[in-house]
Structure formats: C-alpha cells, structure tokens
Design a protein around this motif. Structure first.
Motif, mmCIF file in Angstrom:
data_model
loop_
_atom_site.group_PDB
_atom_site.id
_atom_site.type_symbol
_atom_site.label_atom_id
_atom_site.label_comp_id
_atom_site.label_asym_id
_atom_site.label_seq_id
_atom_site.Cartn_x
_atom_site.Cartn_y
_atom_site.Cartn_z
ATOM 1 N N TYR A 100 -9.902 14.140 -1.649
ATOM 2 C CA TYR A 100 -10.027 12.715 -1.352
ATOM 3 C C TYR A 100 -8.838 11.899 -1.849
ATOM 4 N N LEU A 101 -7.726 12.583 -2.048
ATOM 5 C CA LEU A 101 -6.466 11.876 -2.275
ATOM 6 C C LEU A 101 -5.901 11.317 -0.967
ATOM 7 N N TRP A 102 -6.475 11.718 0.179
ATOM 8 C CA TRP A 102 -5.865 11.342 1.458
ATOM 9 C C TRP A 102 -5.776 9.835 1.706
ATOM 10 N N PRO A 103 -6.750 9.014 1.285
ATOM 11 C CA PRO A 103 -6.536 7.577 1.511
ATOM 12 C C PRO A 103 -5.339 7.038 0.734
ATOM 13 N N LEU A 104 -5.180 7.509 -0.523
ATOM 14 C CA LEU A 104 -4.034 7.080 -1.311
ATOM 15 C C LEU A 104 -2.733 7.541 -0.667
ATOM 16 N N LEU A 105 -2.711 8.768 -0.168
ATOM 17 C CA LEU A 105 -1.511 9.290 0.481
ATOM 18 C C LEU A 105 -1.196 8.521 1.766
ATOM 19 N N ILE A 106 -2.229 8.089 2.488
ATOM 20 C CA ILE A 106 -2.003 7.278 3.686
ATOM 21 C C ILE A 106 -1.284 5.985 3.317
ATOM 22 N N LEU A 240 -6.638 0.085 5.873
ATOM 23 C CA LEU A 240 -7.592 1.126 6.258
ATOM 24 C C LEU A 240 -7.598 2.271 5.255
ATOM 25 N N GLY A 241 -6.409 2.643 4.782
ATOM 26 C CA GLY A 241 -6.334 3.718 3.805
ATOM 27 C C GLY A 241 -7.100 3.385 2.543
ATOM 28 N N GLY A 277 -10.118 -2.757 -5.595
ATOM 29 C CA GLY A 277 -8.966 -2.092 -4.993
ATOM 30 C C GLY A 277 -8.755 -2.511 -3.552
ATOM 31 N N ALA A 278 -9.834 -2.548 -2.785
ATOM 32 C CA ALA A 278 -9.737 -2.959 -1.385
ATOM 33 C C ALA A 278 -9.295 -4.419 -1.271
ATOM 34 N N GLY A 279 -9.786 -5.256 -2.189
ATOM 35 C CA GLY A 279 -9.400 -6.661 -2.173
ATOM 36 C C GLY A 279 -7.914 -6.849 -2.444
ATOM 37 N N LEU A 280 -7.386 -6.075 -3.392
ATOM 38 C CA LEU A 280 -5.956 -6.153 -3.699
ATOM 39 C C LEU A 280 -5.117 -5.684 -2.517
ATOM 40 N N ALA A 281 -5.567 -4.600 -1.863
ATOM 41 C CA ALA A 281 -4.840 -4.105 -0.699
ATOM 42 C C ALA A 281 -4.865 -5.126 0.438
ATOM 43 N N ALA A 282 -6.019 -5.764 0.614
ATOM 44 C CA ALA A 282 -6.123 -6.792 1.656
ATOM 45 C C ALA A 282 -5.200 -7.965 1.352
ATOM 46 N N LEU A 283 -5.104 -8.330 0.060
ATOM 47 C CA LEU A 283 -4.217 -9.411 -0.337
ATOM 48 C C LEU A 283 -2.765 -9.026 -0.077
#
Length: 292
Positions: A100-106, A240-241, A277-283
């Motif tokens: 489940y490292l794949w989202p981080l790698l994306i 998305l990642g 984490g998702a909120g920071l990525a969205a920002l």
C-alpha cells in the motif's frame, strides 16, 4: 471532460475498493487466482456492454498501441499476481502495508509528468495519510523479519507496478477508457493459467459466495478500474493518490458495519490522519491550480 469531474469519478474507484475486503471474505473459500479469473471476466463483460453499445469495439482494439496493451495488462494482472504471492511469502499485515505504498508513489511519480507540479503539501499529505493507513493495515502485525524478505520484495514490486501503471496511463490519455474492457479479459485469461499452475479449483457453493463473486466483478474488480482510468488520465492525480489512502479506512468501516471486525481507537486515529493528509494534498492542488 473537466478535471474536477474526472477527479470525482476517480474517487468513485476508491469508494468501490472499500467493499473489496467484504466481498473477498464473502467469496471464501475460492482461491485467489480463480477468484481473480472469475471477477475480471465479469468486469470485462461489464465494460463490453458499454463498448459494444458505443460501436467503438473494433476501433478501440485496432488503434491501441502495443505498449498500452503491455502497460494495461501488466498493471492489472501484475499487481494482483505480485500481491497474491507476497501474501503467501510474508505476513499479510506487513506485506499489505508495503504494497500500500502505491498511493504515495503515485504522488511522488506524478511530479515527473508534463504539466504537473509536485508541491511540498502533496508529499506531506501523502506521508501523513500513509501513516494513517499503516495503523489500519499493520495493526496486530508482528514486525518485519528478514526471513520474509522475498515476500517483502514482491510487495514492493506490487506497489511499483500499480503506481507505475496509474502514472504512465496519463501519458496515454488519448486512449479511450473502453480499452480497460480488454485489459480485464486478458487479466482473466492469465489468472486462469496461474490458477491451473498454482491452485486447486474450488466450485463456489451458496448464494452468498456467488453474490460476492459477481459483486467483485461488477464493482471493485470491474467498474472501479474504468473510473480509475478516467481519474488518472484526466483528473488531479496527486489528490487521487492521497485520497486512495481512504480505501483501507472505508474498507475497515464496512467490515465494522457488517460485524466482521470491531471499532477501535486505532481506527479513529487513522481516520484523523487520513483526513488531514487528504486535506493537505487538496490544499496543495488548489494552490497549484491557482498559480497556473
């Protein structure tokens, strides 16, 4: 298609993957490759109905470059094959966390794509969400042991395979999503071969088993891959990642509602980390778009 709509459709794949664990449990005792063969055949049939109705079956088959076929079939079958073998050769919790490292790698690999900018908030958000997912996936794990190194290595390859497939798919955004139909059929055929080589056939019995298998093919191993294809090709791939880390959380919540597992403080903490984490990525994505 607008980027926001494509991203929203990509989120649909994450939601469908949240019932993957529940339906997999319901499909017991069908072995992994046999289950993969059956589910991908159903998933291909779902796509075939839309491809045939749109009248683009022949053009999709003939116009798709060989490299896209290799990428698609390698991504779908390669990911699942490596995942199954990793779980056989290493403890499920630890192997699952590595895979489940794949989202981080994306998120990281997406910075190499044209017209994409990787911001610090994307990386920080992905790492925080990974920590949250890790709490769920690795809870109760016994820790990493070198004796299971081959299984861990396969789990790393698993993560690289899916992240590579997802990111490289964006480079072929002109290829219609209908081609995923034939990726599913090819994956089903390869799964049959792997099943005959490594497993014994089990005839599904009971309504629940068949409902679970059909549900897998129609949803997490079917429609999800079509939605994901649209998302990674046309949507916000960094967002998305990071958002993909919600899948193990949502999956655990589904299992709680179904009475298969229990709610714990760990799950609550994981939910907070994934949301942050998702909120920071969205920002980070919002700042990127505001400067373009």
């Amino acid at each position: 298609m607008e980027k926001s709509l494509a991203t929203f459709l990509g989120f649909g794949a994450v939601l469908l993957w949240s019932v993957l664990a529940l339906l997999t449990v319901g499909s017991d005792p069908v072995p992994p490759f046999q289950l993969s063969a059956m589910a991908f055949a159903i998933g291909g049939a779902v796509g075939l109905a839309f491809t045939h109705r749109g009248g683009r079956m022949r053009s999709t088959l003939t116009s798709t470059p060989p490299i896209v076929w290799a990428l698609g079939v390698g991504g779908l079958f390669g990911y699942h094959a490596l995942y199954f073998f990793a779980l056989r050769m290493a403890p499920a919790a630890e192997a699952g966390l590595i895979a489940y490292l794949w989202p981080l790698l994306i998120v990281l690999f997406s910075g190499l794509l044209p017209n994409e900018r990787l911001r610090p908030l994307h990386i920080i958000g992905a790492l925080i969400s990974f920590a949250g997912a890790g709490l769920i996936v690795a809870r109760g794990g016994a820790g990493f042991e070198w004796a299971y190194a081959p299984g861990y290595a396969l789990a790393v390859l698993c993560a690289l395979t899916w992240s590579g497939y997802s990111v490289l798919s964006r480079k072929f955004s002109e290829v219609p999503t209908e081609i995923v139909t034939f990726f599913c059929f090819a994956t089903s055929v390869l799964s049959v071969i792997a099943h005959l080589l490594f497993e014994e056939t089990v005839t599904p019995s009971g309504v629940m088993t068949w409902v679970s298998i059909i549900g897998l093919g129609a949803g997490p191993v079917g429609a999800a891959f079509y939605l994901w294809d649209v998302g990674v090709k046309k949507g916000d791939i960094q967002l998305l990642g990071t958002a993909s880390y919600a899948a193990p959380l949502l999956s655990t919540c589904v299992l709680i509602v179904a009475g298969i597992t229990q709610a714990t403080v760990v799950i609550l903490l994981a939910a907070v980390l994934i949301a942050v984490g998702a909120g920071l990525a969205a920002l980070g994505s919002r700042k990127s778009s505001s400067r373009t």
